[in-house]
Design an enzyme around this catalytic site. Structure first.
Site, PDB file in Angstrom:
ATOM      1  N   GLY A 148       0.823  -1.185   0.000  1.00 46.23           N
ATOM      2  CA  GLY A 148       0.000   0.000   0.000  1.00 46.23           C
ATOM      3  C   GLY A 148       0.862   1.242   0.000  1.00 46.23           C
ATOM      4  O   GLY A 148       2.061   1.182   0.280  1.00 46.23           O
ATOM      5  N   GLN A 190       2.908  10.188   1.426  1.00 42.67           N
ATOM      6  CA  GLN A 190       4.252   9.602   1.379  1.00 42.67           C
ATOM      7  C   GLN A 190       5.063  10.078   0.179  1.00 42.67           C
ATOM      8  O   GLN A 190       6.282   9.942   0.168  1.00 42.67           O
ATOM      9  CB  GLN A 190       4.170   8.065   1.352  1.00 42.67           C
ATOM     10  CG  GLN A 190       3.697   7.479   2.681  1.00 42.67           C
ATOM     11  CD  GLN A 190       3.587   5.971   2.612  1.00 42.67           C
ATOM     12  OE1 GLN A 190       2.660   5.435   2.047  1.00 42.67           O
ATOM     13  NE2 GLN A 190       4.560   5.275   3.192  1.00 42.67           N
ATOM     14  N   CYS A 209       7.095   0.312   7.209  1.00 45.36           N
ATOM     15  CA  CYS A 209       6.579   1.414   6.407  1.00 45.36           C
ATOM     16  C   CYS A 209       7.663   1.891   5.442  1.00 45.36           C
ATOM     17  O   CYS A 209       8.827   1.972   5.815  1.00 45.36           O
ATOM     18  CB  CYS A 209       6.164   2.557   7.343  1.00 45.36           C
ATOM     19  SG  CYS A 209       5.475   3.986   6.509  1.00 45.36           S
ATOM     20  N   LEU A 210       7.252   2.227   4.222  1.00 47.01           N
ATOM     21  CA  LEU A 210       8.205   2.774   3.256  1.00 47.01           C
ATOM     22  C   LEU A 210       8.859   4.041   3.807  1.00 47.01           C
ATOM     23  O   LEU A 210       9.993   4.366   3.464  1.00 47.01           O
ATOM     24  CB  LEU A 210       7.482   3.110   1.941  1.00 47.01           C
ATOM     25  CG  LEU A 210       6.886   1.924   1.174  1.00 47.01           C
ATOM     26  CD1 LEU A 210       5.972   2.431   0.063  1.00 47.01           C
ATOM     27  CD2 LEU A 210       7.973   1.035   0.618  1.00 47.01           C
ATOM     28  N   HIS A 270      -3.455   1.126   7.877  1.00 43.77           N
ATOM     29  CA  HIS A 270      -2.111   1.723   7.843  1.00 43.77           C
ATOM     30  C   HIS A 270      -2.103   2.943   6.909  1.00 43.77           C
ATOM     31  O   HIS A 270      -1.558   3.997   7.249  1.00 43.77           O
ATOM     32  CB  HIS A 270      -1.103   0.653   7.377  1.00 43.77           C
ATOM     33  CG  HIS A 270       0.322   1.124   7.294  1.00 43.77           C
ATOM     34  ND1 HIS A 270       1.312   0.676   8.140  1.00 43.77           N
ATOM     35  CD2 HIS A 270       0.928   2.008   6.462  1.00 43.77           C
ATOM     36  CE1 HIS A 270       2.461   1.266   7.828  1.00 43.77           C
ATOM     37  NE2 HIS A 270       2.260   2.078   6.808  1.00 43.77           N
ATOM     38  N   GLU A 271      -2.730   2.787   5.727  1.00 42.99           N
ATOM     39  CA  GLU A 271      -2.705   3.889   4.745  1.00 42.99           C
ATOM     40  C   GLU A 271      -3.611   5.044   5.172  1.00 42.99           C
ATOM     41  O   GLU A 271      -3.255   6.212   5.004  1.00 42.99           O
ATOM     42  CB  GLU A 271      -3.096   3.387   3.349  1.00 42.99           C
ATOM     43  CG  GLU A 271      -2.197   2.284   2.782  1.00 42.99           C
ATOM     44  CD  GLU A 271      -0.703   2.547   2.909  1.00 42.99           C
ATOM     45  OE1 GLU A 271      -0.283   3.720   2.946  1.00 42.99           O
ATOM     46  OE2 GLU A 271       0.056   1.553   2.996  1.00 42.99           O
ATOM     47  N   HIS A 300      -1.874   7.304   7.394  1.00 45.30           N
ATOM     48  CA  HIS A 300      -1.010   8.289   6.719  1.00 45.30           C
ATOM     49  C   HIS A 300      -1.801   9.552   6.357  1.00 45.30           C
ATOM     50  O   HIS A 300      -1.278  10.659   6.424  1.00 45.30           O
ATOM     51  CB  HIS A 300      -0.403   7.700   5.442  1.00 45.30           C
ATOM     52  CG  HIS A 300       0.822   6.842   5.677  1.00 45.30           C
ATOM     53  ND1 HIS A 300       1.967   7.331   6.259  1.00 45.30           N
ATOM     54  CD2 HIS A 300       1.074   5.537   5.394  1.00 45.30           C
ATOM     55  CE1 HIS A 300       2.873   6.347   6.326  1.00 45.30           C
ATOM     56  NE2 HIS A 300       2.359   5.246   5.809  1.00 45.30           N
TER      57      HIS A 300
END
Ligand SMILES: [Zn+2]
Lengths: 173, 172
Positions: free
Chosen positions: B47, B52, B96-97, B138-139, B142
């Site tokens: 995702g 991000q 996480c990225l 999670h997304e 963000h």
């Protein structure tokens, strides 16, 4: 040039150990890396990566007032240190049963043979004096797959030990 | 259209609450396209959220179809997503990225219902569970300026106290 050391501290648990040691290292200009600090059987234990350009002697001297005051024993070993190289576990294993000698050797032996690299292991003795209970949690990388671990434990573990094997699927987003 | 740089904590833009999308135009399509390219270029992400890549918009992509054994809806492009119902709690490992080289345990709802718009502005309602539900939460975090670091629970214990679970912030 800065070097990495592994600092090991052990002593009877009392308030302020972490604060005093880390303050002392900060004042001595050390960088701190990864650490594991945990209370084991009434003792406080610290394993801490530190980076410094100071010679070992000098650092030991800087820590001496604190270790003497708090009656801590201390080791400082030069190590080959690397940060930013975490390996991600893909399996978590929980083992519990009546405490008896040989559980850890049996379980870890069977798991190692089936391809488990252990990244983290924590164990405790719970229960009561008459009926101690051994509990172990470990995380690692199943280099030959989780099924191999399951089989190895099914074949080699005594009936009175309970084992749970769960995959860890890390979500990255 | 391009692969964009991923913002990394402590970039303050990751802490901002993203703005709802109002226009379903070429600019939005380009954002969705960039998001997708950036997600696919990364190492195994399931995702990604617009903040991000530095865009303060409520747009996410999730895709857990790399785990074919798990229930999932394939690749989803979601605009202004909202969790309208949640049930059950579950601990799982997240990374996480935007937070390289660290993973930790996070408690999430097991089953959720999501309402969102697709990139053409058409409304969607989806029921999700498990890993896919986790990816969505999670997304959406963000979009609300939250990272999984804000929700870490003990690394050593997969048991948790329900009382410590922070209630999700109300959506603007
Ligand atoms: Zn993330």
């Amino acid at each position: 040039m800065a070097h990495w050391y592994m600092l090991t501290v052990v002593g009877a648990d009392r308030p302020g150990i972490v604060a005093r040691i880390s303050q002392c290292l900060y004042q001595a200009g050390c960088n701190l890396g990864e650490a594991s600090m945990i209370r084991l059987g009434g003792n406080f234990t610290i394993m801490l990566m530190i980076q410094t350009a100071q010679p070992r002697r000098q650092l030991e001297q800087a820590l001496r007032p604190v270790t003497e005051e708090l009656a801590l024993s201390l080791h400082l070993d030069p190590i080959e240190g690397h940060l930013h190289e975490h390996r991600q576990p893909d399996v978590r294993i929980t083992v519990f049963g009546a405490d008896r000698s040989g559980i850890v050797a049996q379980v870890s032996g069977a798991l190692a043979e089936a391809g488990l690299d252990i990244l983290e292991l924590e164990s405790s003795v719970a229960g009561s004096r008459q009926h101690p209970l051994y509990i172990m949690q470990l995380e690692g990388v199943a280099t030959r797959g989780i099924e191999a671990l399951r089989q190895a434990l099914a074949e080699e573990l005594p009936q009175d030990i309970d084992v749970r094997i769960e995959p860890i699927d890390t979500l990255v987003g | 259209m391009a692969i964009r740089d991923i913002l990394v904590y402590p970039d303050p833009r990751l802490k901002q609450v993203a703005e709802p999308v109002e226009r379903f135009d070429a600019e939005l399509r380009e954002l969705v396209h960039d998001l997708e390219q950036t997600m696919d270029a990364g190492p195994g992400a399931v995702g990604i959220a617009a903040p991000q890549i530095g865009s303060c918009r409520r747009v996410i992509i999730i895709d857990v179809s790399s785990r074919p054994k798990l229930k999932n809806h394939g690749r989803l492009y979601l605009v202004n997503p909202e969790i309208i119902h949640w049930e059950g709690l579950e601990t799982g490992r997240e990374g996480c990225l935007s937070v390289p080289d660290y993973t930790g345990n996070v408690v999430r709802a097991q089953r959720i219902r999501v309402s969102a718009l697709d990139p053409h502005g058409r409304p969607l309602e989806l029921d999700m569970e498990g890993f896919e539900a986790r990816a969505l939460q999670h997304e959406v975090d963000h979009l609300d300026g939250l990272l999984f670091l804000d929700r870490l629970v003990s690394r050593r214990h997969d048991l948790f106290k329900r009382k410590t679970y922070q209630a999700r912030k109300d959506k603007p």
